[in-house]
Design an enzyme around this catalytic site. Sequence first.
Site, PDB file in Angstrom:
ATOM      1  N   LYS A 144      -5.257   3.300  -2.110  1.00 13.96           N
ATOM      2  CA  LYS A 144      -5.372   3.527  -3.520  1.00 13.96           C
ATOM      3  C   LYS A 144      -5.776   2.291  -4.223  1.00 13.96           C
ATOM      4  CE  LYS A 144      -0.804   3.695  -3.782  1.00 13.96           C
ATOM      5  NZ  LYS A 144      -0.307   4.257  -2.587  1.00 13.96           N
ATOM      6  N   LYS A 147      -2.664  -9.648  -2.396  1.00  8.27           N
ATOM      7  CA  LYS A 147      -2.680  -9.187  -3.897  1.00  8.27           C
ATOM      8  C   LYS A 147      -2.588 -10.448  -4.784  1.00  8.27           C
ATOM      9  CE  LYS A 147       0.283  -5.001  -3.077  1.00  8.27           C
ATOM     10  NZ  LYS A 147       1.460  -4.641  -2.431  1.00  8.27           N
ATOM     11  N   LYS A 166     -10.570   0.829   4.930  1.00 11.85           N
ATOM     12  CA  LYS A 166      -9.369   1.429   4.966  1.00 11.85           C
ATOM     13  C   LYS A 166      -9.205   2.318   3.762  1.00 11.85           C
ATOM     14  CE  LYS A 166      -4.720   0.516   3.901  1.00 11.85           C
ATOM     15  NZ  LYS A 166      -3.607   0.017   3.555  1.00 11.85           N
TER      16      LYS A 166
END
Length: 321
Positions: free
Chosen positions: A193, A110, A190
Amino acid sequence: MRILSGIQPSGRLHIGNFFGMMEPSIRLQDEGDAYYFIADYHALTSTHDPAALRDHVRNLAIDFLACGLDPEKATFWRQSDVVEVTELAWILSCVTPMGLLERCVSYKDKVAQGISPSHGLFAYPVLQAADIVIFDANVVPVGKDQKQHLEVTRDIAQKFNDRYGDGLLVIPDPRIREETAMVPGLDGRKMSKSYENTIDIFEETEKKLRTKIMKIVTDSTPVEESKDPTESYIVQLYRLFAGGDAVAEMEASFRAGGLGYGHYKQQLFESIRDYFAPMRERREQLVLDPGYVDDVLAEGARKARLQAKVVMDRVRNAIGM
Ligand code: ADP
Ligand code: TRP
């Protein structure tokens, strides 16, 4: 056996979420004492719009119930209705080495994506550990990407037991099914979102579902030539929805050649549409009955709090409070 899992209300659910976490959880509700929750405290690390958060929580509750979570069998609640987890998260923070959290891939990812990290994002796995151990859970069904968070949970629980007493916290086991460990997205990475490569469980219309499936990446083998089914994302996805015979037929047809990828995508589209049709119908009923959904979550919160108090008493006593 006590089974527990959680999912963040961070938008629409996709078939990676479904096969990674929801479907195994729903299946396990018949095999033990099942506890499932909507991780809204965790969602605060990424969702900062209160109206959106409220909306996502409600939609997730509706979707999970539509997909077969049975509140007669499983306790189902919103994480923030059991405030004790935040207390336990603090207590666990005090046995958690910094290095354990610094190694977490999902945190590093992230940060690499450019998200400016909050302390909450860094401490995310500690709250997740609290979610699990506060219910004495032994089995946690999740997708493969949660494997490291489960290892961290085990480490933290063990550290707590080492410091305060053997057996105080139950050390949980992840349950990751190999067949569905990583559902591929439209581009083969993968499904996630954050990659915008998802197929949602409940696409708004059939047309949208079909359009998405037509976007699945393929190679450029000409129609008449033989195609390799082993590398195809179409086949990998079809396997999740169709029976063994239908998959074998599609594979044989790939090898035989003569049909274009569009034909197989149409087959995949129909199987996904039909698979989710009964759940979609149930979803439409649930949307019309918000009182029922509220009641389920309220009753779930009541039961979950009772159970959380048992562990909190044990923990407070052990640490000297
Ligand atoms: P996303 O990557 O879309 O943000 P989450 O991280 O919120 O999804 O995942 C929620 C749950 O769904 C987790 O248990 C996770 O392991 C599972 N999951 C998500 N994507 C996949 C996937 N592509 N294949 C298998 N499981 C997945
Ligand atoms: N981190 C999980 C995810 O992103 C959600 C989650 C929060 C969770 N607490 C949990 C999953 C406890 C299993 C058990 O999907």
